[in-house]
Design a protein around this motif. Structure first.
Motif, PDB file in Angstrom:
ATOM      1  N   GLN A 116     -10.562  75.310  51.445  1.00 47.31           N
ATOM      2  CA  GLN A 116     -11.495  76.379  51.799  1.00 47.31           C
ATOM      3  C   GLN A 116     -12.047  77.101  50.561  1.00 47.31           C
ATOM      4  OE1 GLN A 116      -9.865  79.642  54.052  1.00 47.31           O
ATOM      5  NE2 GLN A 116      -8.402  80.229  52.469  1.00 47.31           N
ATOM      6  N   ASP A 117     -11.238  77.268  49.532  1.00 51.69           N
ATOM      7  CA  ASP A 117     -11.687  77.971  48.338  1.00 51.69           C
ATOM      8  C   ASP A 117     -12.739  77.155  47.589  1.00 51.69           C
ATOM      9  OD1 ASP A 117      -9.881  80.313  48.487  1.00 51.69           O
ATOM     10  OD2 ASP A 117      -8.329  78.800  48.249  1.00 51.69           O
ATOM     11  N   GLN A 118     -12.509  75.858  47.483  1.00 52.01           N
ATOM     12  CA  GLN A 118     -13.476  75.006  46.800  1.00 52.01           C
ATOM     13  C   GLN A 118     -14.802  74.952  47.567  1.00 52.01           C
ATOM     14  OE1 GLN A 118     -11.879  71.145  45.763  1.00 52.01           O
ATOM     15  NE2 GLN A 118      -9.999  72.021  44.909  1.00 52.01           N
ATOM     16  N   LEU A 119     -14.728  74.819  48.888  1.00 51.96           N
ATOM     17  CA  LEU A 119     -15.964  74.781  49.664  1.00 51.96           C
ATOM     18  C   LEU A 119     -16.673  76.133  49.629  1.00 51.96           C
ATOM     19  CD1 LEU A 119     -17.824  73.041  51.355  1.00 51.96           C
ATOM     20  CD2 LEU A 119     -16.498  73.665  53.382  1.00 51.96           C
ATOM     21  N   ALA A 120     -15.901  77.217  49.565  1.00 55.29           N
ATOM     22  CA  ALA A 120     -16.508  78.545  49.455  1.00 55.29           C
ATOM     23  C   ALA A 120     -17.293  78.688  48.164  1.00 55.29           C
ATOM     24  CB  ALA A 120     -15.427  79.617  49.532  1.00 55.29           C
ATOM     25  N   SER A 121     -16.827  78.044  47.082  1.00 54.90           N
ATOM     26  CA  SER A 121     -17.572  78.110  45.826  1.00 54.90           C
ATOM     27  C   SER A 121     -18.907  77.394  45.945  1.00 54.90           C
ATOM     28  CB  SER A 121     -16.746  77.513  44.684  1.00 54.90           C
ATOM     29  OG  SER A 121     -16.707  76.104  44.732  1.00 54.90           O
ATOM     30  N   VAL A 122     -18.937  76.298  46.704  1.00 55.11           N
ATOM     31  CA  VAL A 122     -20.184  75.550  46.910  1.00 55.11           C
ATOM     32  C   VAL A 122     -21.144  76.365  47.776  1.00 55.11           C
ATOM     33  CG1 VAL A 122     -21.192  73.473  47.924  1.00 55.11           C
ATOM     34  CG2 VAL A 122     -19.036  73.321  46.649  1.00 55.11           C
ATOM     35  N   ILE A 123     -20.660  76.888  48.894  1.00 50.75           N
ATOM     36  CA  ILE A 123     -21.513  77.657  49.798  1.00 50.75           C
ATOM     37  C   ILE A 123     -21.961  78.950  49.122  1.00 50.75           C
ATOM     38  CG2 ILE A 123     -21.586  78.897  51.999  1.00 50.75           C
ATOM     39  CD1 ILE A 123     -19.665  76.769  53.114  1.00 50.75           C
ATOM     40  N   GLY A 124     -21.065  79.592  48.370  1.00 58.35           N
ATOM     41  CA  GLY A 124     -21.449  80.802  47.641  1.00 58.35           C
ATOM     42  C   GLY A 124     -22.550  80.525  46.640  1.00 58.35           C
ATOM     43  N   HIS A 125     -22.447  79.401  45.947  1.00 57.93           N
ATOM     44  CA  HIS A 125     -23.493  78.999  44.996  1.00 57.93           C
ATOM     45  C   HIS A 125     -24.835  78.830  45.701  1.00 57.93           C
ATOM     46  CE1 HIS A 125     -25.452  76.581  41.792  1.00 57.93           C
ATOM     47  NE2 HIS A 125     -25.920  75.892  42.817  1.00 57.93           N
ATOM     48  N   ILE A 194     -23.504  84.103  40.587  1.00 57.50           N
ATOM     49  CA  ILE A 194     -23.585  84.864  41.835  1.00 57.50           C
ATOM     50  C   ILE A 194     -22.605  84.308  42.868  1.00 57.50           C
ATOM     51  CG2 ILE A 194     -25.091  85.546  43.749  1.00 57.50           C
ATOM     52  CD1 ILE A 194     -27.441  85.351  41.758  1.00 57.50           C
ATOM     53  N   GLY A 195     -22.546  82.990  42.960  1.00 58.75           N
ATOM     54  CA  GLY A 195     -21.627  82.366  43.908  1.00 58.75           C
ATOM     55  C   GLY A 195     -20.177  82.689  43.602  1.00 58.75           C
ATOM     56  N   LEU A 196     -19.837  82.723  42.309  1.00 58.35           N
ATOM     57  CA  LEU A 196     -18.481  83.072  41.897  1.00 58.35           C
ATOM     58  C   LEU A 196     -18.133  84.492  42.346  1.00 58.35           C
ATOM     59  CD1 LEU A 196     -16.154  81.803  40.161  1.00 58.35           C
ATOM     60  CD2 LEU A 196     -17.074  83.125  38.239  1.00 58.35           C
ATOM     61  N   GLN A 197     -19.089  85.403  42.179  1.00 58.45           N
ATOM     62  CA  GLN A 197     -18.867  86.791  42.597  1.00 58.45           C
ATOM     63  C   GLN A 197     -18.741  86.894  44.114  1.00 58.45           C
ATOM     64  OE1 GLN A 197     -22.289  88.693  40.871  1.00 58.45           O
ATOM     65  NE2 GLN A 197     -21.385  88.826  38.832  1.00 58.45           N
ATOM     66  N   MET A 245     -14.635  84.241  34.530  1.00 62.43           N
ATOM     67  CA  MET A 245     -13.477  84.239  35.418  1.00 62.43           C
ATOM     68  C   MET A 245     -12.710  85.559  35.411  1.00 62.43           C
ATOM     69  SD  MET A 245     -12.266  82.381  37.767  1.00 62.43           S
ATOM     70  CE  MET A 245     -13.220  80.899  37.397  1.00 62.43           C
ATOM     71  N   GLY A 246     -12.708  86.269  34.283  1.00 60.69           N
ATOM     72  CA  GLY A 246     -11.978  87.540  34.233  1.00 60.69           C
ATOM     73  C   GLY A 246     -12.498  88.528  35.259  1.00 60.69           C
ATOM     74  N   ASP A 247     -13.826  88.700  35.301  1.00 54.73           N
ATOM     75  CA  ASP A 247     -14.431  89.608  36.283  1.00 54.73           C
ATOM     76  C   ASP A 247     -14.213  89.097  37.701  1.00 54.73           C
ATOM     77  OD1 ASP A 247     -16.419  91.777  37.154  1.00 54.73           O
ATOM     78  OD2 ASP A 247     -17.467  89.959  37.814  1.00 54.73           O
ATOM     79  N   ALA A 248     -14.340  87.761  37.880  1.00 56.00           N
ATOM     80  CA  ALA A 248     -14.186  87.182  39.218  1.00 56.00           C
ATOM     81  C   ALA A 248     -12.769  87.395  39.749  1.00 56.00           C
ATOM     82  CB  ALA A 248     -14.526  85.697  39.190  1.00 56.00           C
TER      83      ALA A 248
END
Length: 266
Positions: A116-125, A194-197, A245-248
């Motif tokens: 779910q985390d990996q797919l969330a990075s794709v959808i967030g992007h 933006i997707g990372l955030q 990554m620090g901010d994320a």
């Protein structure tokens, strides 16, 4: 005098658009009407559904769950849209989001984004592209680039410049590799940030974004040279994500503390 009018019009449009900024604070040129882009997004989504079969059941629920969690942390204007989600039967590892609130994920993406985390990075992007109005900006840039080349051709012809056809061909290559392709790479890099955030704010582990691009690198084999591609290299994307990554991770920890703990199951 026509070419002077064209130049004046182009400058006026660019000046009016200069007030726009992206979510990362970058200056933008937005000349297209957003309602028109939303209609185009709806048309493109409909066409995609005609080209590929859709998948329901657990896979659709999984993608819908992740999308809902990300949409919940969007600004009100985008959050309150009626977001539509579809899963398409295709081996291509692809996903997209369109103006107007449309998200599509191919089943091939599940082999690259394996949790779910990996797919969330794709959808967030992909939602990041919509949030930053990249479709509007890209269309606006292309329109002004074409206008500039048209004006340049008129000037060369009017002044009887020898070899004007060859000059225009060189200008076309310069526009492609010097403006449009780097512009696309900038969009991809900005959507990564933006997707990372977004994924972190929604409570998904942002470290998974790096895993996705390592998986993609393993699956894709060779890439065209970065200077001739609309996307940054996988290595460049990973380095950029690591720098953010620090901010994320701080956002992720705050989201977890606030009770945002996604539990979307494939």
């Amino acid at each position: 005098m026509r070419w002077k009018t064209c130049i004046a019009s182009a400058l006026a449009m660019a000046t009016l658009a200069a007030c726009s900024t992206s979510p990362t604070g970058r200056s933008q040129m937005l000349l297209m009407d957003e309602s028109q882009l939303n209609q185009m997004g709806a048309q493109a989504f409909s066409q995609y559904q005609q080209q590929l079969p859709t998948v329901g059941g657990a896979q659709l629920n999984y993608v819908q769950c992740i999308t809902n969690d990300i949409v919940a942390v969007l600004p009100p204007e985008q959050r309150n849209q009626n977001w539509q989600v579809k899963v398409f039967e295709s081996d291509d590892a692809n996903a997209f989001a369109l103006p107007g609130g449309y998200v599509g994920v191919n089943t091939g993406m599940f082999k690259v984004a394996t949790n779910q985390d990996q797919l969330a990075s794709v959808i967030g992007h992909e939602i990041g592209h919509v949030l930053a109005h990249h479709a509007n900006e890209r269309a606006s840039t292309q329109n002004l680039t074409q206008l500039g080349m048209s004006v340049g051709g008129t000037l060369l012809g009017a002044n009887g410049v020898a070899g004007s056809d060859q000059i225009m061909a060189a200008m076309g290559l310069g526009a492609q590799y010097g403006v449009l392709l780097p512009f696309s790479r900038n969009h991809e890099s900005e959507a990564d940030v933006i997707g990372l955030q977004l994924m972190a704010d929604a409570g998904f582990n942002p470290q998974a974004s790096i895993d996705v691009w390592r998986n993609m690198e393993s699956a894709s084999g060779g890439q065209p040279p970065e200077w001739a591609s609309t996307h940054p290299s996988h290595g460049s994307r990973i380095a950029s994500l690591e720098s953010e990554m620090g901010d994320a991770m701080s956002r992720y920890q705050q989201a977890q503390s606030a009770g945002r703990t996604p539990n979307c199951k494939a």
